[in-house]
Design an enzyme around this catalytic site. Structure first.
Site, PDB file in Angstrom:
ATOM      1  N   LYS A 120       0.742  -1.033  -0.042  1.00 18.80           N
ATOM      2  CA  LYS A 120      -0.067  -0.041   0.021  1.00 18.80           C
ATOM      3  C   LYS A 120       1.012   1.242  -0.006  1.00 18.80           C
ATOM      4  O   LYS A 120       0.448   2.336  -0.853  1.00 18.80           O
ATOM      5  CB  LYS A 120      -1.010   0.147   1.121  1.00 18.80           C
ATOM      6  CG  LYS A 120      -1.919   1.392   1.479  1.00 18.80           C
ATOM      7  CD  LYS A 120      -1.306   1.973   2.604  1.00 18.80           C
ATOM      8  CE  LYS A 120      -2.219   3.354   2.694  1.00 18.80           C
ATOM      9  NZ  LYS A 120      -1.514   4.349   3.597  1.00 18.80           N
ATOM     10  N   ASN A 121       1.802   1.298   0.790  1.00 17.73           N
ATOM     11  CA  ASN A 121       2.584   2.691   0.931  1.00 17.73           C
ATOM     12  C   ASN A 121       3.586   2.650  -0.340  1.00 17.73           C
ATOM     13  O   ASN A 121       4.158   3.772  -0.446  1.00 17.73           O
ATOM     14  CB  ASN A 121       3.577   2.436   2.258  1.00 17.73           C
ATOM     15  CG  ASN A 121       2.875   2.399   3.309  1.00 17.73           C
ATOM     16  OD1 ASN A 121       1.524   2.904   3.641  1.00 17.73           O
ATOM     17  ND2 ASN A 121       3.505   2.101   4.479  1.00 17.73           N
ATOM     18  N   CYS A 160      -5.249   9.269   8.114  1.00 12.80           N
ATOM     19  CA  CYS A 160      -5.460   9.088   9.311  1.00 12.80           C
ATOM     20  C   CYS A 160      -4.814  10.213  10.391  1.00 12.80           C
ATOM     21  O   CYS A 160      -3.821  10.646   9.978  1.00 12.80           O
ATOM     22  CB  CYS A 160      -4.711   7.851   9.781  1.00 12.80           C
ATOM     23  SG  CYS A 160      -5.387   6.142   8.832  1.00 12.80           S
ATOM     24  N   ARG A 212       1.713  16.061  11.074  1.00 10.24           N
ATOM     25  CA  ARG A 212       2.592  15.452  10.266  1.00 10.24           C
ATOM     26  C   ARG A 212       2.838  16.671   9.051  1.00 10.24           C
ATOM     27  O   ARG A 212       2.225  16.583   8.048  1.00 10.24           O
ATOM     28  CB  ARG A 212       1.940  14.174   9.520  1.00 10.24           C
ATOM     29  CG  ARG A 212       1.771  13.080  10.525  1.00 10.24           C
ATOM     30  CD  ARG A 212       1.385  11.576   9.802  1.00 10.24           C
ATOM     31  NE  ARG A 212      -0.001  11.659   9.395  1.00 10.24           N
ATOM     32  CZ  ARG A 212      -0.495  10.761   8.576  1.00 10.24           C
ATOM     33  NH1 ARG A 212       0.148   9.848   8.250  1.00 10.24           N
ATOM     34  NH2 ARG A 212      -1.944  10.593   8.370  1.00 10.24           N
ATOM     35  N   ASP A 266       4.388   1.563  11.614  1.00 10.27           N
ATOM     36  CA  ASP A 266       3.053   1.112  11.139  1.00 10.27           C
ATOM     37  C   ASP A 266       2.708  -0.383  11.690  1.00 10.27           C
ATOM     38  O   ASP A 266       1.575  -0.799  11.450  1.00 10.27           O
ATOM     39  CB  ASP A 266       2.949   0.742   9.770  1.00 10.27           C
ATOM     40  CG  ASP A 266       2.643   2.157   8.848  1.00 10.27           C
ATOM     41  OD1 ASP A 266       2.175   3.229   9.482  1.00 10.27           O
ATOM     42  OD2 ASP A 266       2.820   2.342   7.606  1.00 10.27           O
ATOM     43  N   ARG A 307      -8.729   0.831   3.749  1.00  7.11           N
ATOM     44  CA  ARG A 307      -7.931   1.602   2.838  1.00  7.11           C
ATOM     45  C   ARG A 307      -6.477   0.919   2.863  1.00  7.11           C
ATOM     46  O   ARG A 307      -5.785   1.417   1.858  1.00  7.11           O
ATOM     47  CB  ARG A 307      -7.463   2.925   3.729  1.00  7.11           C
ATOM     48  CG  ARG A 307      -8.491   3.948   3.815  1.00  7.11           C
ATOM     49  CD  ARG A 307      -7.941   5.164   4.631  1.00  7.11           C
ATOM     50  NE  ARG A 307      -6.776   5.806   3.988  1.00  7.11           N
ATOM     51  CZ  ARG A 307      -5.912   6.219   4.590  1.00  7.11           C
ATOM     52  NH1 ARG A 307      -5.766   5.967   6.129  1.00  7.11           N
ATOM     53  NH2 ARG A 307      -4.448   6.321   4.254  1.00  7.11           N
TER      54      ARG A 307
END
Length: 421
Positions: free
Chosen positions: A22-23, A118, A123, A308, A400
């Protein structure tokens, strides 16, 4: 409203195959804009973040063919135009900021709504802006969007020092610098595998990126890139999630499509706990593991323990014996899973800058809420471990980032289903 319902406490076994990262894919899709050609991505996960990115790309003019079952995404960006991107879609995912680097690199301008995703605490995107300005762009705000535009005919290579290690800023700088004039050097660059993956795609498209995976990356600008075919790396966070589940409940679970080197720090913690594993070339078998020991965990940038994976491993920690703590140095608000786990009977709390726990815990099913993507994954594991019925709401966060989580968990023997209310 959709919810996940789990009847926990059942032992599991079998095989599970890890999907594409995903990342990585959330950066790879915007990166295809730079090609002005057709790019084929293989191993694309079926997650809602990808759905959102595909919709945004199509709004900009991309022609896309997708085979969800095969994990195939064919993107033709020849008709893409740089236009203000819709705030609603942009606000649904954090990775929307990669459109800034890609559009700036190809068109010299970008207007993109401020990123969402999220809520994990501050950030800031100031590192991204600093890099874009160093390359020769000007930034201004237009309503709820950030507008970037280069000051001259082309961006110019330069040396950029990242004040802190940032995956997002490193990738965004790579995207913008790929078509700049001259050499760009990124110092104190992030080293995550996903950065190497993006650099590999860029190089396949004709860019000249060297040093990805180290803390110094060099990009020799190339004016025109071209189409390519690229396979997304396996998702190390998904892999770690299923490894933790297997360690807690498994009577023999094989996790396939894994790159061991991407998970070394995580696997080291599992070994410290006493988890029994057999590591093969592209898979890891978790044997039945008992009498696990409590450990302390501190998240740090790669190659250290990934932030994560902090929340997904927590239910396994609660099934160990002893006392321990978890400190997240990346995201200060990554503690929202703690009160939800306490609702299930866990002896866990936040003390100063640490999550502290006592184990073992006899978790019981409860109604809980996913507050972010990885917290949601942690609650799924906790529900599988707990006795009784667990109902998880806010599951859009989970969808997600986890491809076919219901089907994969079910194949292992977890009693889990998705319901509509």
């Amino acid at each position: 409203m959709r919810k996940i319902v789990i009847n926990g406490g059942k032992r599991i076994s079998g095989k599970v195959t890890i999907s594409g990262a995903k990342n990585s894919v959330v950066a790879l899709i915007p990166a295809t804009i730079l090609a002005n050609d057709v790019v084929t991505l293989e191993g694309v996960p079926d997650i809602s973040d990808v759905n959102s990115l595909v919709e945004i790309m199509e709004i900009m003019g991309a022609e896309i063919e997708r085979d969800v079952a095969a994990g195939l995404l064919v993107i033709d960006t020849r008709k893409v135009v740089s236009k203000p991107l819709p705030y609603g879609k942009i606000n649904s995912l954090r990775a929307s900021y990669y459109f800034n680097g890609a559009l700036l690199g190809r068109f010299g301008k970008a207007t993109v709504g401020l990123p969402g995703g999220c809520d994990l605490g501050p950030r800031p995107i100031d590192l991204h802006i600093k890099a874009f300005e160093a390359l020769g762009a000007e930034m201004s705000y237009l309503e709820e969007a950030m507008h970037l535009e280069r000051k001259s005919e082309i961006l110019h290579g330069t040396t950029i020092y990242m004040d802190m290690v940032s995956v997002g800023a490193t990738i965004n700088t790579m995207l913008a610098a790929s078509t700049a004039d001259g050499l760009t050097i990124i110092e104190n660059a992030a080293r995550e595998p996903e950065i190497i993956d993006v650099a590999t795609l860029l190089n396949n498209m004709g860019a000249k990126v060297r040093g990805a995976g180290t803390d110094v990356i060099r990009i020799q600008g190339t004016r025109e890139l071209h189409g390519a075919r690229h396979t997304v790396i396996p998702d190390r966070i998904e892999a770690g999630t299923y490894l933790a589940l297997a360690a807690a409940l498994g009577d023999g679970v094989v996790v396939e499509n894994v790159i061991y080197e991407h998970l070394e720090s995580f696997i080291a913690k599992l070994e410290e706990m006493g988890v029994r594993m057999i590591v093969r070339e592209d898979s890891i078998e978790v044997l039945k593991s008992e009498n696990l020991r409590a450990v302390n965990i501190k998240t740090v940038p790669y190659p250290g323990f990934a932030t994560d994976l902090q929340q997904p491993i927590t239910p396994l920690l609660l099934a160990s014996k002893g006392r321990g703590w978890v400190m997240d140095t990346i995201y200060e608000k990554r503690v929202n899973h703690v009160p939800e786990l306490a609702r299930m009977g866990a002896r866990i709390s936040v003390v100063d800058d640490r999550i502290v726990y006592e184990a073992p815990n006899a978790l019981t099913g409860a109604c809980v809420k996913a507050t972010d993507l990885r917290a949601g994954a942690g609650l799924v594991l906790a529900g599988a471990i707990a006795t009784g019925k667990t109902t998880i709401s806010n599951i859009e966060f989970i969808l997600r980032g986890y491809d076919s989580i219901i089907e994969k968990m079910t194949s292992l023997g977890v009693d889990i289903k998705l319901i509509d209310e």
